[in-house]
Design a protein around this motif. Structure first.
Motif, PDB file in Angstrom:
ATOM      1  N   GLN A 149     130.853  53.200  64.310  1.00 23.14           N
ATOM      2  CA  GLN A 149     131.099  52.309  65.443  1.00 23.14           C
ATOM      3  C   GLN A 149     131.144  53.085  66.755  1.00 23.14           C
ATOM      4  O   GLN A 149     130.615  52.616  67.782  1.00 23.14           O
ATOM      5  CB  GLN A 149     132.416  51.559  65.224  1.00 23.14           C
ATOM      6  CG  GLN A 149     132.367  50.551  64.082  1.00 23.14           C
ATOM      7  CD  GLN A 149     133.728  49.999  63.720  1.00 23.14           C
ATOM      8  OE1 GLN A 149     134.751  50.655  63.908  1.00 23.14           O
ATOM      9  NE2 GLN A 149     133.753  48.768  63.199  1.00 23.14           N
ATOM     10  N   GLU A 287     133.626  42.759  62.242  1.00 23.70           N
ATOM     11  CA  GLU A 287     134.572  43.524  61.437  1.00 23.70           C
ATOM     12  C   GLU A 287     134.542  42.921  60.040  1.00 23.70           C
ATOM     13  O   GLU A 287     134.649  41.696  59.883  1.00 23.70           O
ATOM     14  CB  GLU A 287     135.973  43.417  62.026  1.00 23.70           C
ATOM     15  CG  GLU A 287     137.023  44.168  61.238  1.00 23.70           C
ATOM     16  CD  GLU A 287     138.419  43.978  61.785  1.00 23.70           C
ATOM     17  OE1 GLU A 287     139.380  44.445  61.131  1.00 23.70           O
ATOM     18  OE2 GLU A 287     138.564  43.341  62.851  1.00 23.70           O
ATOM     19  N   GLN A 325     133.189  40.833  66.689  1.00 25.48           N
ATOM     20  CA  GLN A 325     133.738  41.863  67.566  1.00 25.48           C
ATOM     21  C   GLN A 325     133.183  41.781  68.981  1.00 25.48           C
ATOM     22  O   GLN A 325     133.697  42.417  69.894  1.00 25.48           O
ATOM     23  CB  GLN A 325     133.443  43.259  66.996  1.00 25.48           C
ATOM     24  CG  GLN A 325     134.086  43.513  65.650  1.00 25.48           C
ATOM     25  CD  GLN A 325     134.041  44.972  65.267  1.00 25.48           C
ATOM     26  OE1 GLN A 325     135.061  45.644  65.166  1.00 25.48           O
ATOM     27  NE2 GLN A 325     132.834  45.486  65.040  1.00 25.48           N
TER      28      GLN A 325
END
Length: 339
Positions: A149, A287, A325
């Motif tokens: 990420q 997520e 997200q």
């Protein structure tokens, strides 16, 4: 239920059946008189699966013929030029052509069905299996997921979605994919047939022998990999004492997810461009919270048991709760506006 949704469900049901049957050990194959018997019921299962697959492919082709006829009528009425065609359209064009100069072999519906079956089992299924294993490993290794990420945020940012051109700039994502190939190759065995007598490391191999190369075992062999059962993508970014970096393109025999040489997988270039983009998008946009069969979030590690067969999917499909997200609607709108 729409036509496309129904077909998708049928594909999800039938393709795993095909790969499982292809990889099953049949006692009748090793017993001289066993060919006349179906000790394990494999032949019966294969016939049933063949009927379901044939009906599904018939549905594909019939629906496409119907839509083609509808488009032809619309084009004739509007006097417009031809619209874009995909592979199935081109194959149907060749099949319906009355001239013998179009192809050396007369294309039939059986030929088209064989090609579609090959695309579904040898491309779609294997790609989906690799992505599912990658997400399972990332779920069990949150530190690796966090690094991935962070790399995406640094290279792409939060103002747009990962694109195909970002792939070469995401080395850690590529390392995650290579590590997934190592531990969970979609095809665990390479199968070849020797064309002449040969001797390999003292083993005499007669002509016509079937040879099985266990790439699943090679990827977990401590002789070639340090701590082989640990999911550690960094191993593909570290310098080696001998030779260059390990890649999955068939040059390094420690890692052969696509095979190697003239009989290597022709879909490798597509997979190597597709997987980084899809995996990066999945990580960037959501997520992932793994769930059990009762719909509860799994707090411990995800079960990594494999299912036997021609391919090696998880024995239980991975079910996840997705938490957005980023604002996908805004990103998609801005991307469309800029194009």
């Amino acid at each position: 239920m729409s036509y496309h949704s129904q077909c998708s469900e049928e594909i999800i049901e039938v393709v795993p059946e095909v790969t499982e049957i292809f990889g099953m050990f049949d006692v009748a194959d090793v017993i001289g008189f066993g060919g006349r018997f179906d000790f394990q019921g494999i032949k019966k299962r294969a016939r049933n699966t063949h009927r379901k697959y044939d009906a599904l492919l018939d549905k594909f082709i019939t629906e496409r013929k119907r839509s083609r006829n509808k488009r032809k009528l619309e084009l004739e009425s509007k006097d417009d030029g031809e619209i874009g065609k995909d592979l199935l359209d081109l194959l149907l064009d060749i099949m319906e052509s009355e001239t013998e100069t179009v192809a050396e072999v007369k294309i039939t519906e059986d030929h088209i069905k064989a090609l579609i079956l090959d695309f579904l089992t040898a491309a779609t299924d294997t790609t989906a299996i690799t992505l599912e294993w990658a997400m399972a490993e990332l779920t069990n290794n949150p530190s690796v997921l966090k690094k991935a990420q962070q790399e995406i945020d640094k290279v792409v940012g939060k103002q747009r979605i990962v694109g195909e051109l970002d792939g070469p700039n995401l080395p850690y994502i590529q390392a995650i994919i290579n590590e997934t190939f190592r531990l969970h190759p979609a095809i665990p065995l390479l199968i070849r047939e020797s064309i002449e007598d040969c001797n390999v490391e003292g083993y005499q191999i007669p002509s016509g022998s079937l040879l099985f190369v266990n790439i699943w075992s090679i990827g977990r062999n401590p002789k070639y990999w340090e701590n082989p059962m640990e999911f550690r993508p960094e191993r593909f970014l570290e310098p080696r004492s001998e030779g260059g970096p390990i890649d999955a393109k068939g040059h390094c025999f420690e890692l052969l997810p696509f095979g190697t040489g003239r009989r290597g997988c022709p879909g490798m270039p597509l997979a190597m461009r597709e997987l980084p983009v899809v995996l990066s998008t999945m990580i960037q946009c959501f997520e992932w919270k793994a769930m059990d069969s009762d719909g509860h979030i799994i707090l411990n590690e995800v079960d990594m048991t494999e299912r036997p067969g021609l391919t090696t999917p998880r024995i239980h499909d991975m079910t996840c709760l997705l938490v957005p997200q980023i604002d996908l609607s805004r990103m998609i709108h801005e991307s469309s506006s800029s194009n």
